[in-house]
Design an enzyme around this catalytic site. Structure first.
Site, PDB file in Angstrom:
ATOM      1  N   HIS A 265      61.625  17.949  83.129  1.00  0.00           N
ATOM      2  CA  HIS A 265      63.091  17.897  83.678  1.00  0.00           C
ATOM      3  C   HIS A 265      62.527  17.875  85.142  1.00  0.00           C
ATOM      4  O   HIS A 265      62.244  18.685  85.593  1.00  0.00           O
ATOM      5  CB  HIS A 265      63.706  19.550  83.403  1.00  0.00           C
ATOM      6  CG  HIS A 265      65.101  19.632  84.027  1.00  0.00           C
ATOM      7  ND1 HIS A 265      66.103  18.689  83.660  1.00  0.00           N
ATOM      8  CD2 HIS A 265      65.654  20.476  84.857  1.00  0.00           C
ATOM      9  CE1 HIS A 265      67.089  19.081  84.278  1.00  0.00           C
ATOM     10  NE2 HIS A 265      66.885  20.122  85.145  1.00  0.00           N
ATOM     11  N   ASP A 267      64.929  18.168  88.608  1.00  0.00           N
ATOM     12  CA  ASP A 267      66.240  18.102  89.430  1.00  0.00           C
ATOM     13  C   ASP A 267      66.014  17.213  90.602  1.00  0.00           C
ATOM     14  O   ASP A 267      65.163  17.166  91.286  1.00  0.00           O
ATOM     15  CB  ASP A 267      66.310  19.854  89.830  1.00  0.00           C
ATOM     16  CG  ASP A 267      66.560  20.648  88.656  1.00  0.00           C
ATOM     17  OD1 ASP A 267      67.404  20.274  87.776  1.00  0.00           O
ATOM     18  OD2 ASP A 267      66.178  21.750  88.568  1.00  0.00           O
ATOM     19  N   ASP A 377      70.404  20.915  81.108  1.00  0.00           N
ATOM     20  CA  ASP A 377      70.637  21.808  82.247  1.00  0.00           C
ATOM     21  C   ASP A 377      71.579  21.812  83.000  1.00  0.00           C
ATOM     22  O   ASP A 377      71.506  21.190  84.326  1.00  0.00           O
ATOM     23  CB  ASP A 377      69.265  21.810  83.033  1.00  0.00           C
ATOM     24  CG  ASP A 377      69.302  23.158  84.040  1.00  0.00           C
ATOM     25  OD1 ASP A 377      69.745  24.093  83.914  1.00  0.00           O
ATOM     26  OD2 ASP A 377      68.787  22.809  85.042  1.00  0.00           O
ATOM     27  N   HIS A 582      73.255  18.063  89.158  1.00  0.00           N
ATOM     28  CA  HIS A 582      73.830  19.563  88.643  1.00  0.00           C
ATOM     29  C   HIS A 582      73.119  20.699  89.475  1.00  0.00           C
ATOM     30  O   HIS A 582      73.329  21.653  89.138  1.00  0.00           O
ATOM     31  CB  HIS A 582      73.674  19.733  87.112  1.00  0.00           C
ATOM     32  CG  HIS A 582      72.035  19.810  86.856  1.00  0.00           C
ATOM     33  ND1 HIS A 582      71.435  18.713  86.100  1.00  0.00           N
ATOM     34  CD2 HIS A 582      71.013  20.377  86.868  1.00  0.00           C
ATOM     35  CE1 HIS A 582      70.262  18.795  85.884  1.00  0.00           C
ATOM     36  NE2 HIS A 582      69.855  20.112  86.546  1.00  0.00           N
TER      37      HIS A 582
HETATM   38 ZN   LIG Z   1      67.997  21.307  86.247  1.00  0.00          ZN
END
Ligand SMILES: [Zn+2]
Length: 1038
Positions: A265, A267, A377, A582
């Site tokens: 993941h 971001d 997420d 997000h």
């Molecule tokens: Zn995230």
């Protein structure tokens, strides 16, 4: 012989001493002088030469290597935060190491990329348990023994540089230390034994004393220690064989199967800026490529088209390698969206564009679109998403975030999720409740035990790899799982793909349950409000791109010379979509990210304004150019699909503005010379410090502090404001969450409510009526913030507008405005993407009160049968309706991860609209659009006063949301409409554009089979079920 003897005399094995004995044998901390762990590495050799060059910028390799490098030493520190050090590492492998596995080991606090022959070859981060670049698995004579590597060291960690805690604002003076840079001999046989023992030890501990496999694992591990002489590698195979014997005792047929997939993941921005994410992607993915070279069974799922695009343009060599592994089916693009966006706040059209831009990229680059939506997420999931997924070629959905619910445990891990229109998608939450697994026994057991759909499905996903800040899988994770692939007592573990997993879940789906409506996250409810400027930028830029698309499409139809700005619009959309990531749109990012995001909005505003002007110039050229006999007039453009009569500000030649009441047809324009006269002007009267305003539709009474003491709808007998209450009441709450500062507002904040009562400037009349009446007042909010509000009532307008300016200087406070109203209902209605949902106004159950703070788009409504009141807004997303009080959340003041969050000037508008009938019949939806999409007024001069409408829809239940040029098809227009009331309805779409052919298409603009529409006199006949979204491809005759 010794091993055999020990085994023969084995009788007593104290469970605890046996466990700890094995622990010490593989400990990295204790007894490394004599245990197995201490033998992992053999000989070492420092670099022949180590030098470095430092820069505040993130620069390409070619630029870096020509700089002047100065000597560096292991043990030195580098920094400060966000700087980059490029190291030149000259290595010379001792010839005596022939036949050995040789690693370049690099340990530092920062994130590193190893470059070799001008290509990135390995990401190394201590936090991500990656410190080795494998130079050779068996050194050959013929291999070059001297080589030069470059190491690009970012002076930030996997999770940025928080001062004191992870989510604290970054420490600007962080320095990273280079702890190790050397060549080492790696003892692979020692490593394999260490992994064997770790897995056995975990089985012994975690299967528990009631399980005989626990003891078998323990005794085997104990025996391995017995037979293993750490100084004599010839004893290792015997020890390893003992482990193999245990691992190869098979499961029964019906054992649960875990589908493991490599994951990382990343971001797109969070505790680090966008620019660093580009490097995080490269570091993480090059590591995956290296792992795939050694482990052909490894699969890795990878989302976010934007990140692929970054690597494609910044690391073309790496991207080519990735493409190879995509073709082999190992590197698996997933998700279908441009970024993993926030699941609540983006508009319906924005969500469509997330998929449209994402799928378009995946199709172009990898030859296929994604069949699953991947959003592990984000902070809740809109009830409109199932329909949008289905419209974008997606029938499967994976997330896990609802495992973060603070109050209620979500009852499923595998289920059908049904949206507001009835669309369903097969949804899977990996039951281990994480997307960053390590391949541990504990996680495998949790995955089985925690699964809420036991007995319904026998397969589940397991996403392994360091995440959030990148990192990804490691060799050790893979090696653990290899041992567990089919071992009695543990679930079966296999490398898999999303397609394999979902295909078997689909086959098993007959017993699955269905969850209807939104997937509301009972946490992070502050993200609807934090970083108000980002929220405002999002709403405004959504409007700007809507208007530019409408006006440019009309301009193309009217003026054959005009070029639709397709590539510029794509660029602006991608900036907007990126900011919907997000941790950006929710406001949970550091200040550096906020600055980047606001700059992107500035770019969209600036370019958007130019594109809009160009479109208007082409659309209305004849009206804007002065001609003989022409007179001064105003061109007014309406980008919404209904006729509007509103008071506008009219630009005068001398730069001033005057008010005018105008009527403009739907999606078109009118040239106004003589403004209309209202049937009833606005009256404004002052009495004893309070002011009454009335426009023939509503009547209001305001006290000195701007409170609404009375709000009446004139054609009903109803008073909205309850006796002894004030509407438009500001209230300040203490806002101290438990940990996630920018994210969370907790239930207990409601107990700290303090009404704002300090008056700075009493109410005064600013416009005396006629076309517009207005009043102004100022309040002090908290210790040092001020709020000035202009309350505006326009002729003919059914709502009262509150134009608000705040100088906000608070810490950990939450400002809301409240409207207590005399309306009783157990549900309130909130606008979402292309529709609305109802949520309770009471706190009966834990599911009800966990929604004490919810999200909303342009309007919310509380209605009884036949009467109600709506609250509209132009850039807010947080709200609540408890009993009879509607609240709009205005500003927060969290300090982590951005200590400056929301401090400064804010301007926003909300409006209150009482109505008869239902909110649908009263036109609340249309009025909320009107508030958000002001009419455009342009000075003009023309002899005639034409008006023109490009599109209109026969039913008020249907909103024509989007008008754009078709992707890659200049001869066609795409229009998108949705049913907004929650009704089944047939509507006619009328257009004055020269349409030759019309067909239904999906959200990716692919024509539907049998989607051809008949073009009749009345236009196109379209049938809608509740909240149905339809897209129509209109081919124009040129
Ligand atoms: Zn995230």
């Amino acid at each position: 012989m010794g091993g055999v003897a020990a085994a023969a005399m084995a009788a007593l094995k104290h469970r605890r001493t046996a466990l700890e004995r094995v622990e010490k044998f593989i400990s990295e901390t204790y007894f490394t002088d004599c245990n197995l762990q201490g033998r992992l590495f053999g000989e070492r050799c420092p670099p022949a030469k180590l030098s470095y060059f430092q820069t505040p910028r993130r620069i390409p390799y070619d630029e870096a290597v020509v700089e002047e490098f100065r000597p560096a030493e292991v043990g030195e520190s580098f920094g400060p935060t966000w700087e980059t050090c490029w190291f030149k590492v000259e290595l010379s492998i001792p010839p005596a190491w022939a036949g050995r596995e040789v690693h370049f080991v690099w340990e530092s606090d920062g994130e590193s990329m190893v470059w070799r022959d001008a290509q990135p070859v390995q990401g190394l981060t201590k936090e991500g348990e990656k410190t080795s670049y494998i130079l050779t698995s068996s050194l050959k004579e013929s291999e070059p023994h001297s080589l030069t590597l470059y190491v690009e060291l970012a002076c930030n960690g996997l999770f940025g540089a928080g001062k004191g805690s992870m989510i604290a604002p970054p420490d600007p003076d962080r320095r990273v230390t280079l702890n190790k840079a050397e060549l080492v001999v790696f003892n692979r046989d020692v490593y394999e034994l260490l992994v064997d023992l770790e897995v056995l030890l975990d089985m012994a501990k975690l299967l528990g004393e009631e399980n005989q496999r626990s003891f078998q694992a323990l005794y085997t591990a104990n025996q391995m220690v017995n037979v293993c002489d750490v100084t004599d590698p010839s004893t290792f195979p015997t020890a390893h064989d003992l482990a193999v014997a245990i691992f190869s005792q098979r499961n029964g047929e019906s054992q649960h199967t875990i589908h493991a997939m490599g994951h990382c993941h990343i971001d797109s921005a969070w505790l680090w800026p966008y620019e660093e994410t580009i490097r995080k992607c490269a570091r993480s993915w090059v590591t995956v490529v290296r792992l795939m070279e050694r482990n052909p069974e490894l699969t890795f799922v990878c989302s976010q088209a934007q990140q692929f695009e970054w690597v494609r343009s910044w690391y073309p060599g790496l991207y080519m390698q990735i493409l190879d592994f995509v073709a082999k089916g190992q590197f698996i693009p997933v998700g279908g969206t441009w970024v993993e966006m926030d699941g609540n706040l983006p508009s319906g059209e924005s969500m469509v564009r997330q998929f449209l831009q994402g799928q378009k990229f995946f199709q172009e680059q990898f030859g296929r679109i994604c069949s699953e939506f991947w959003l592990p997420d984000t902070f809740g999931y809109s009830a409109q998403l199932p329909q949008l997924m289905r419209g974008c070629g997606i029938q499967r959905f994976l997330t896990q975030k609802l495992s973060w619910n603070l109050v209620n445990a979500f009852p499923h891990h595998t289920f059908f999720w049904e949206g507001i229109d009835g669309s369903r998608v097969l949804t899977h939450f990996p039951p281990g409740d994480s997307y960053g697994m390590r391949g541990l026994v504990e996680e495998m057991l949790k995955t089985v035990k925690n699964n809420k759909d036991k007995g319904r499905v026998n397969h589940s996903a397991f996403l392994f790899g360091f995440g959030d800040g990148g990192g990804g899988p490691t060799q050790k994770m893979l090696d653990r799982m290899k041992r567990m692939s089919d071992t009695d007592g543990l679930p079966r573990v296999q490398m898999s793909t999303p397609n394999q997993l979902f295909s078997v879940l689909e086959k098993e789906s007959s017993q699955l349950c269905t969850w209807v409506g939104e997937l509301f996250l009972e946490l992070h409810n502050g993200t609807y409000t934090t970083q108000a400027q980002i929220k405002k930028g999002n709403r405004e830029c959504e409007r700007i791109l809507h208007d530019v698309e409408v006006l440019s499409t009309l301009a193309v139809a009217q003026d054959s010379v005009f070029q639709y700005p397709a590539s510029q619009l794509q660029r602006l959309w991608r900036l907007l979509l990126l900011n919907q990531f997000h941790d950006v749109l929710p406001g949970s990012c550091i200040q550096l990210v906020v600055e980047d995001a606001l700059q992107y909005y500035t770019e969209i505003r600036r370019t958007g304004a130019r594109l809009q002007e160009e479109a208007v110039q082409s659309l209305c050229r004849d009206l804007l150019q002065p001609k003989a006999g022409s007179t001064k007039s105003t061109l007014v453009l309406n980008t919404l699909p209904w006729e509007r009569t509103e008071v506008i500000s009219r630009p005068e030649p001398d730069g001033t503005e005057t008010l005018a009441l105008v009527t403009v047809p739907s999606m078109g324009y009118a040239l106004v010379r003589e403004p209309l006269l209202p049937s009833q002007p606005v009256s404004v009267m002052k009495q004893d410090g309070s002011v009454t305003m009335e426009n023939g539709v509503i009547a209001v009474c305001l006290d000195m502090m701007g409170h609404l003491t009375s709000l009446r709808l004139l054609d009903s007998e109803r008073e909205l404001v309850p006796d002894g209450c004030y509407a438009n009441q500001f209230a300040l709450f203490d806002d101290v969450p438990l940990y996630w500062d920018a994210w969370d507002v907790m239930d207990y904040h409601l107990e700290t409510r303090k009404p704002v009562t300090t008056l700075l400037k009493p109410l005064e009349i600013t416009l005396a009526g006629g076309l517009r009446g207005s009043v102004r007042f100022s309040l002090q909010v908290g210790k040092s913030s001020t709020l000035t509000q202009e309350i505006i009532l326009d002729a003919t307008c059914p709502y009262l507008r509150f134009l608000t300016q705040v100088e906000w200087k608070e810490a950990h406070k939450f400002l809301k405005v409240e409207f207590p109203v005399q309306v009783r209902s157990t549900n309130a209605t909130y606008e979402i993407q292309f529709g609305h949902v109802q949520r309770p106004t009471h706190w009966n159950t834990s599911w009800d009160w966990a929604q004490f703070e919810v999200w909303v788009h342009k309007w919310m409504d509380l209605s009884e049968h036949g009467f109600g009141v709506a609250l509209l807004n132009d850039c807010k997303y947080g709200a609540s309706a408890h009993r009879n009080v509607l609240s709009l959340s205005l500003l927060r003041a969290p300090k982590s991860p951005d200590s400056t969050a929301d401090i400064g000037h804010h301007q926003f508008t909300y409006a209150v609209m009482p109505h008869r009938g239902s909110f649908q019949e009263a036109g609340v939806i249309q009025r909320a659009y009107n508030l958000n999409f002001p009419l455009h007024a342009v000075p003009a001069s023309s002899a005639q006063c034409p008006s023109w409408s490009a599109f209109s829809v026969s039913s008020p239940a249907v909103v024509l949301e989007t008008v754009k040029q078709a992707e890659d098809r200049p001869d066609a227009v795409v229009v998108r409409l949705y049913e907004a009331y929650g009704s089944t309805v047939t509507a006619w779409l009328q257009t004055s554009l020269p349409v030759k052919e019309a067909m239904l298409c999906d959200l990716l603009e692919r024509p539907a089979a049998e989607g051809c529409l008949l073009l009749g006199q009345q236009g196109l006949r379209l049938s809608f079920t509740p909240f149905c979204v339809l897209s129509v491809l209109l081919v124009l005759s040129q």
